[in-house]
Write an enzyme that holds these catalytic residues in place. Structure first.
Site, short mmCIF file in Angstrom:
data_model
loop_
_atom_site.label_atom_id
_atom_site.label_comp_id
_atom_site.label_asym_id
_atom_site.label_seq_id
_atom_site.Cartn_x
_atom_site.Cartn_y
_atom_site.Cartn_z
CG ASN A 8 -1.73 1.24 1.39
OD1 ASN A 8 -1.91 1.97 0.42
ND2 ASN A 8 -2.23 1.49 2.59
CD1 TRP A 9 3.75 1.03 -2.73
CD2 TRP A 9 3.59 1.97 -4.76
NE1 TRP A 9 4.47 0.26 -3.60
CE2 TRP A 9 4.40 0.82 -4.85
CE3 TRP A 9 3.36 2.73 -5.90
CZ2 TRP A 9 4.97 0.41 -6.05
CZ3 TRP A 9 3.92 2.33 -7.10
CH2 TRP A 9 4.72 1.19 -7.17
CE LYS A 10 -0.06 3.54 4.62
NZ LYS A 10 0.05 3.72 6.05
CG HIS A 86 -5.85 2.61 4.99
ND1 HIS A 86 -5.36 3.58 5.83
CD2 HIS A 86 -4.89 1.66 4.92
CE1 HIS A 86 -4.15 3.23 6.25
NE2 HIS A 86 -3.84 2.07 5.71
CD GLU A 88 -2.58 6.06 6.42
OE1 GLU A 88 -2.59 5.96 5.18
OE2 GLU A 88 -1.66 5.60 7.14
CD GLU A 157 -3.79 -1.71 7.58
OE1 GLU A 157 -2.63 -1.96 7.20
OE2 GLU A 157 -4.43 -0.72 7.20
N GLY A 163 2.50 2.89 10.87
CA GLY A 163 3.55 3.89 10.70
C GLY A 163 4.20 4.34 12.00
CB SER A 193 4.93 -0.94 12.39
OG SER A 193 4.52 0.40 12.61
N GLY A 214 2.83 -0.84 4.38
CA GLY A 214 2.88 0.55 3.94
C GLY A 214 4.32 0.98 3.71
N GLY A 215 4.90 1.61 4.71
CA GLY A 215 6.25 2.18 4.61
C GLY A 215 7.28 1.25 4.00
P1 PGA Z 1 2.72 0.84 7.65
O1 PGA Z 1 1.27 1.03 7.01
O2 PGA Z 1 3.23 -0.48 7.17
O3 PGA Z 1 3.52 2.01 7.14
O4 PGA Z 1 2.55 0.86 9.13
C1 PGA Z 1 0.38 -0.04 6.89
C2 PGA Z 1 -0.92 0.44 6.32
O5 PGA Z 1 -1.43 1.49 6.74
O6 PGA Z 1 -1.48 -0.19 5.40
#
Ligand code: PGA
Length: 232
Positions: A8-10, A86, A88, A157, A163, A193, A214-215
């Protein structure tokens, strides 16, 4: 059993060139790559093995909805999977479970696979895993009302783990995954994370069907290490 790895590149990276470069570097079977909308055609053309995913979809097919993207548009761009709900988007765009429910129904109607995200905030988890379980149960009851369990994956999640370099305890994730599977007998992913250092600790459990990353999905070498653990 093979696991599912989702990148998930956001809101990253900030150029189409970088997006294509990154996509080529992590293009492996068992991986789903979810770039920002404008990169979808470029990334789609670059992929040979990975599945093309999107990070959201609106609930209407077409019409006066400025800025929105429908599941039908995504289908026309060869997108196979879409992330819905998600945290966010819940946080920054004010998405409610009612909205997420509508999005899920529309995505399914268009023939997309859905990755539904659920998870509790920190103040809830502080009260214990039981409190987190009932928070997630409430989300699932609304999000999944009358929704087909086919073409559905749920990503657990916990918001406080996203993050933050503070992942969940894998044993707790297993308990939550079993709880979620009581609502829907579908694959359950863990997100929050995940790195090459801790991915194994989650993926080793049969109850955890994969990871939403994500990251760590933005660094090709790091993400390839997770792929090379051999679970996908
Ligand atoms: P993260 O994000 O791996 O950067 O914690 C995961 C996500 O929100 O899908």
């Amino acid at each position: 059993m093979k696991k599912i790895l989702v990148a998930n590149w956001k809101l990253n990276p900030v150029s189409a060139e970088d997006a294509v470069r990154l996509a080529r570097a992590i293009d492996r079977k068992g991986v789903t790559i979810c770039p920002p909308f404008p990169y979808l055609p470029f990334v789609g053309r670059a992929l040979r093995r990975a599945i093309l995913g999107a990070q959201d979809a609106f609930w209407e097919e077409r019409g006066p909805y400025t800025g929105e993207v429908s599941p039908e548009i995504l289908k026309s761009l060869q997108v196979k999977t879409v992330i819905i709900g998600h945290s966010e988007r819940r946080r920054w765009l004010g998405e409610t479970d009612e909205m997420i429910h509508k999005k899920l129904v529309a995505a399914h109607a268009a023939g997309l696979n859905v990755i539904l995200c659920v998870g509790e905030p920190k103040d809830v988890r502080k009260r214990g895993l039981a409190a987190a379980k009932s928070y997630v149960a409430r989300q699932l009851r609304i999000d999944l009302r009358g929704v087909s369990r086919n073409h559905l994956v749920i990503a657990y999640e916990p918001i406080w783990a996203i993050g933050t370099h503070t992942p969940d305890r894998p044993a707790d994730t297993v308990r939550m995954a079993l709880h979620i599977k009581k609502f829907a007998r579908v694959p359950v992913l863990y997100g929050g994370s995940v790195t090459s250092k801790n991915a194994k600790k989650f993926l080793q459990y049969k109850e955890i069907d994969g990871a939403l990353v994500g990251g760590a999905s933005l660094k090709a070498t790091e993400f390839k290490k997770i792929i090379n653990h051999g679970y996908v």
